[in-house]
Write a protein that holds these residues in place. Sequence first.
Motif, PDB file in Angstrom:
ATOM      1  N   SER A   2       0.836  -1.197   0.000  1.00 35.53           N
ATOM      2  CA  SER A   2       0.000   0.000   0.000  1.00 35.53           C
ATOM      3  C   SER A   2       0.871   1.248   0.000  1.00 35.53           C
ATOM      4  O   SER A   2       2.058   1.213   0.312  1.00 35.53           O
ATOM      5  N   ALA A   3       0.253   2.367  -0.341  1.00 35.19           N
ATOM      6  CA  ALA A   3       0.972   3.639  -0.378  1.00 35.19           C
ATOM      7  C   ALA A   3       1.470   4.022   1.009  1.00 35.19           C
ATOM      8  O   ALA A   3       2.534   4.598   1.150  1.00 35.19           O
ATOM      9  N   VAL A   4       0.681   3.674   2.043  1.00 38.90           N
ATOM     10  CA  VAL A   4       1.083   4.025   3.402  1.00 38.90           C
ATOM     11  C   VAL A   4       2.337   3.270   3.793  1.00 38.90           C
ATOM     12  O   VAL A   4       3.294   3.849   4.291  1.00 38.90           O
ATOM     13  N   SER A   5       2.356   1.946   3.574  1.00 36.99           N
ATOM     14  CA  SER A   5       3.548   1.192   3.955  1.00 36.99           C
ATOM     15  C   SER A   5       4.738   1.652   3.126  1.00 36.99           C
ATOM     16  O   SER A   5       5.856   1.663   3.592  1.00 36.99           O
ATOM     17  N   SER A   6       4.509   2.046   1.892  1.00 39.85           N
ATOM     18  CA  SER A   6       5.581   2.548   1.062  1.00 39.85           C
ATOM     19  C   SER A   6       6.154   3.844   1.642  1.00 39.85           C
ATOM     20  O   SER A   6       7.359   4.031   1.668  1.00 39.85           O
ATOM     21  N   ALA A  73      -2.171  12.030   1.447  1.00 34.62           N
ATOM     22  CA  ALA A  73      -2.510  12.443   2.805  1.00 34.62           C
ATOM     23  C   ALA A  73      -1.310  12.325   3.741  1.00 34.62           C
ATOM     24  O   ALA A  73      -1.062  13.211   4.568  1.00 34.62           O
ATOM     25  N   SER A  74      -0.523  11.256   3.593  1.00 33.09           N
ATOM     26  CA  SER A  74       0.647  11.105   4.472  1.00 33.09           C
ATOM     27  C   SER A  74       1.703  12.164   4.168  1.00 33.09           C
ATOM     28  O   SER A  74       2.376  12.648   5.073  1.00 33.09           O
ATOM     29  N   LEU A  75       1.842  12.556   2.901  1.00 30.99           N
ATOM     30  CA  LEU A  75       2.778  13.633   2.557  1.00 30.99           C
ATOM     31  C   LEU A  75       2.309  14.968   3.146  1.00 30.99           C
ATOM     32  O   LEU A  75       3.132  15.759   3.623  1.00 30.99           O
ATOM     33  N   LEU A  76       1.016  15.211   3.110  1.00 27.71           N
ATOM     34  CA  LEU A  76       0.483  16.449   3.692  1.00 27.71           C
ATOM     35  C   LEU A  76       0.733  16.493   5.190  1.00 27.71           C
ATOM     36  O   LEU A  76       1.098  17.541   5.742  1.00 27.71           O
ATOM     37  N   VAL A  77       0.564  15.362   5.864  1.00 27.30           N
ATOM     38  CA  VAL A  77       0.837  15.303   7.302  1.00 27.30           C
ATOM     39  C   VAL A  77       2.328  15.512   7.561  1.00 27.30           C
ATOM     40  O   VAL A  77       2.716  16.279   8.448  1.00 27.30           O
ATOM     41  N   LEU A  78       3.158  14.857   6.773  1.00 28.00           N
ATOM     42  CA  LEU A  78       4.608  14.966   6.938  1.00 28.00           C
ATOM     43  C   LEU A  78       5.078  16.417   6.847  1.00 28.00           C
ATOM     44  O   LEU A  78       5.958  16.846   7.584  1.00 28.00           O
ATOM     45  N   HIS A  79       4.449  17.189   5.966  1.00 30.20           N
ATOM     46  CA  HIS A  79       4.834  18.586   5.761  1.00 30.20           C
ATOM     47  C   HIS A  79       3.964  19.552   6.564  1.00 30.20           C
ATOM     48  O   HIS A  79       4.017  20.751   6.352  1.00 30.20           O
ATOM     49  N   ASP A  80       3.167  19.017   7.492  1.00 30.20           N
ATOM     50  CA  ASP A  80       2.294  19.812   8.351  1.00 30.20           C
ATOM     51  C   ASP A  80       1.343  20.687   7.526  1.00 30.20           C
ATOM     52  O   ASP A  80       1.097  21.845   7.851  1.00 30.20           O
ATOM     53  N   LEU A  81       0.814  20.115   6.447  1.00 28.68           N
ATOM     54  CA  LEU A  81      -0.092  20.831   5.552  1.00 28.68           C
ATOM     55  C   LEU A  81      -1.499  20.231   5.526  1.00 28.68           C
ATOM     56  O   LEU A  81      -2.382  20.778   4.856  1.00 28.68           O
TER      57      LEU A  81
END
Length: 172
Positions: A2-6, A73-81
């Motif tokens: 999945s994209a999340v595990s990736s 969504a995980s990239l947005l969280v990672l960048h606090d966006l």
Amino acid sequence: MSAVSSAEQTGRRVEEVLDRLAESGDTAAATAAEELVRSLMDFYGAGLARILHLLSGAPGEAAARLLDDDLVASLLVLHDLHPEDRDTRIARALDGIREHTLEVVGFDDESGTLTLRAREADGCGCGSGTGAREAAEAALACFAPEVRAVDVQTAPAGPTLLQIGTAPTGAR
């Protein structure tokens, strides 16, 4: 995969490479690698912020599709966006867990501990916590980094069911 595990695997891989460089004793290379990672994070973060800004005037469907995509969504969280608050992101992540019914009991801001109550999917209340914590941790890893620990409580047992049947013949 999945994209999340990736996304999780990529983050771990970057940390491993930076750790190896730091342990190599070549402080100049380790410093340069950390600066490179920081620069790329800043660049991608600025690009994601621009995308969100451009979508802000668009119909909600486009933004909703982005938030429904695990990798984005995980990239947005990672960048606090990520535009959703912590509780909404937690609920969204837990909704994705099909094998367990988990209810949020509370969140301790100081320790970062999320307390959940587990019940069987059929709602019987017997609450199997087996695997529920691991499933919750995996679901929350990319969407709620402020959750540092997960505590799963078992739902209290419901009333005991009494089986009522007809009396055997001659028992009257």
